[in-house]
Scaffold this active site. Structure first.
Site, short mmCIF file in Angstrom:
data_model
loop_
_atom_site.label_atom_id
_atom_site.label_comp_id
_atom_site.label_asym_id
_atom_site.label_seq_id
_atom_site.Cartn_x
_atom_site.Cartn_y
_atom_site.Cartn_z
N ASN A 1 34.82 -1.39 8.56
CA ASN A 1 36.11 -0.70 8.65
C ASN A 1 35.88 0.82 8.63
O ASN A 1 35.54 1.39 7.60
CB ASN A 1 36.98 -1.15 7.46
CG ASN A 1 38.37 -0.54 7.48
OD1 ASN A 1 38.55 0.55 8.01
ND2 ASN A 1 39.32 -1.22 6.90
N GLU B 1 30.35 -13.35 5.96
CA GLU B 1 31.57 -14.13 5.75
C GLU B 1 32.05 -13.97 4.32
O GLU B 1 31.25 -14.10 3.37
CB GLU B 1 31.29 -15.62 6.05
CG GLU B 1 32.53 -16.33 6.54
CD GLU B 1 32.34 -17.83 6.62
OE1 GLU B 1 33.33 -18.55 6.45
OE2 GLU B 1 31.19 -18.25 6.82
N ASP C 1 35.98 -4.47 -1.59
CA ASP C 1 36.89 -5.51 -1.15
C ASP C 1 38.25 -5.17 -1.75
O ASP C 1 38.36 -4.86 -2.93
CB ASP C 1 36.44 -6.91 -1.58
CG ASP C 1 37.12 -7.97 -0.72
OD1 ASP C 1 36.89 -7.98 0.51
OD2 ASP C 1 37.92 -8.76 -1.25
N LYS D 1 45.96 10.82 -0.28
CA LYS D 1 45.78 9.36 -0.47
C LYS D 1 44.56 9.10 -1.35
O LYS D 1 44.62 8.34 -2.31
CB LYS D 1 45.64 8.64 0.88
CG LYS D 1 45.48 7.14 0.70
CD LYS D 1 45.22 6.35 1.97
CE LYS D 1 44.86 4.90 1.64
NZ LYS D 1 44.38 4.12 2.78
P1 ITT Z 1 35.10 -4.76 5.47
O1 ITT Z 1 35.22 -6.13 4.85
O2 ITT Z 1 34.12 -4.72 6.60
O3 ITT Z 1 34.87 -3.69 4.45
P2 ITT Z 1 37.94 -5.07 5.95
O4 ITT Z 1 38.97 -4.18 6.54
O5 ITT Z 1 37.89 -6.49 6.47
O6 ITT Z 1 36.51 -4.37 6.14
P3 ITT Z 1 38.55 -6.16 3.35
O7 ITT Z 1 37.93 -7.48 3.64
O8 ITT Z 1 38.30 -5.52 2.01
O9 ITT Z 1 38.09 -5.05 4.40
O10 ITT Z 1 40.09 -6.29 3.61
C1 ITT Z 1 40.90 -5.29 3.16
C2 ITT Z 1 42.24 -5.39 3.86
O11 ITT Z 1 43.25 -5.00 2.91
C3 ITT Z 1 42.32 -4.36 4.99
O12 ITT Z 1 41.90 -4.92 6.22
C4 ITT Z 1 43.80 -4.02 4.96
O13 ITT Z 1 44.54 -5.02 5.60
C5 ITT Z 1 44.11 -4.06 3.48
N1 ITT Z 1 43.88 -2.76 2.83
C6 ITT Z 1 42.93 -2.46 1.91
N2 ITT Z 1 42.99 -1.17 1.57
C7 ITT Z 1 43.99 -0.64 2.28
C8 ITT Z 1 44.54 0.66 2.37
O14 ITT Z 1 44.03 1.68 1.69
N3 ITT Z 1 45.56 0.84 3.20
C9 ITT Z 1 46.07 -0.17 3.92
N4 ITT Z 1 45.62 -1.42 3.92
C10 ITT Z 1 44.57 -1.66 3.09
#
Ligand code: ITT
Length: 197
Positions: A9, A39, A68, A172
């Site tokens: 991300n 996964e 996470d 933020k």
């Molecule tokens: P990685 O696992 O590769 O780090 P990811 O985006 O899939 O990337 P997560 O599995 O931790 O990360 O999922 C986190 C989700 O939660 C993210 O995709 C958003 O939908 C939400 N999220 C987390 N932090 C956020 C933020 O600061 N602002 C908005 N949405 C957020």
């Protein structure tokens, strides 16, 4: 010191790079040309953060961190929670996901929600440390703002009148769930003499 942020991300990379100080050389999986993903089979934020960070450490031998995170909405039984990225379909645009959540929240009097982040730091196979950040708040009545990512446009952090998406990155980071957890990692590294430089 070099620290690998194990994420696919790019928004998380941007947030940490902005927060970290000069001693910390933050590199991402993309910087190292690693496109694979692990996964997320864990049952909690911590389990998933640990899984991602250990995977990246075992692959590269570089000190690693992984985040996470997710949004818990009280009136929706704390959904989407650890399934935040996959909620309503992994490939569904967040503009659509956010509209669906706003519709589901239409008749709810309890609009409380919170963002949670667990960041796991791996300095060695048996040198693993997890840090948590929580930002309480509520779900707004409409999507507002264009900064950030994911659920940012519908989340109003406690004691603020702007959604995460209406805030610039610095604001933020100064209050967010992940900003809190990242700062705890940085403070921990500073307390470990061997990682001072
Ligand atoms: P990685 O696992 O590769 O780090 P990811 O985006 O899939 O990337 P997560 O599995 O931790 O990360 O999922 C986190 C989700 O939660 C993210 O995709 C958003 O939908 C939400 N999220 C987390 N932090 C956020 C933020 O600061 N602002 C908005 N949405 C957020």
């Amino acid at each position: 010191m070099k620290l690998l942020l194990a994420t696919q991300n790019p928004n998380k990379v941007l947030e940490l790079k902005r927060l970290s100080h000069n001693h910390l050389d933050v590199v991402s999986l993309k910087d190292l040309n690693i496109q694979e993903d692990v996964e997320e089979t864990g049952k909690s934020f911590e389990e998933n953060a640990r899984l991602k960070a250990l995977w990246a450490y075992q692959k590269t031998g570089i000190p690693c961190i992984a985040d996470d995170s997710g949004l818990e909405i009280t009136a929706l039984n704390n959904e989407p929670g650890i399934y935040s990225a996959r909620y309503l379909g992994e490939d569904t645009a967040y503009s659509i996901k956010n509209q669906i959540i706003l519709e589901r929240m239409q008749d709810q009097s309890d609009r409380s929600a919170r963002f949670i982040s667990v960041v796991c730091l791996v300095l060695g196979e048996n040198d693993v440390h997890c840090f948590e950040g929580i930002m309480p708040g509520s779900i707004d009545f409409e999507a507002k703002g264009f900064n950030g990512f994911g659920y940012d446009p519908i989340f109003l952090p406690e004691n603020h009148s702007l959604t995460y998406a209406e805030m610039d990155l610095q604001l933020k980071n100064s209050l967010s769930h992940r900003g809190q957890a990242f700062r705890k990692v940085i403070a921990y590294l500073e307390s470990r003499v061997e990682y001072e430089k």
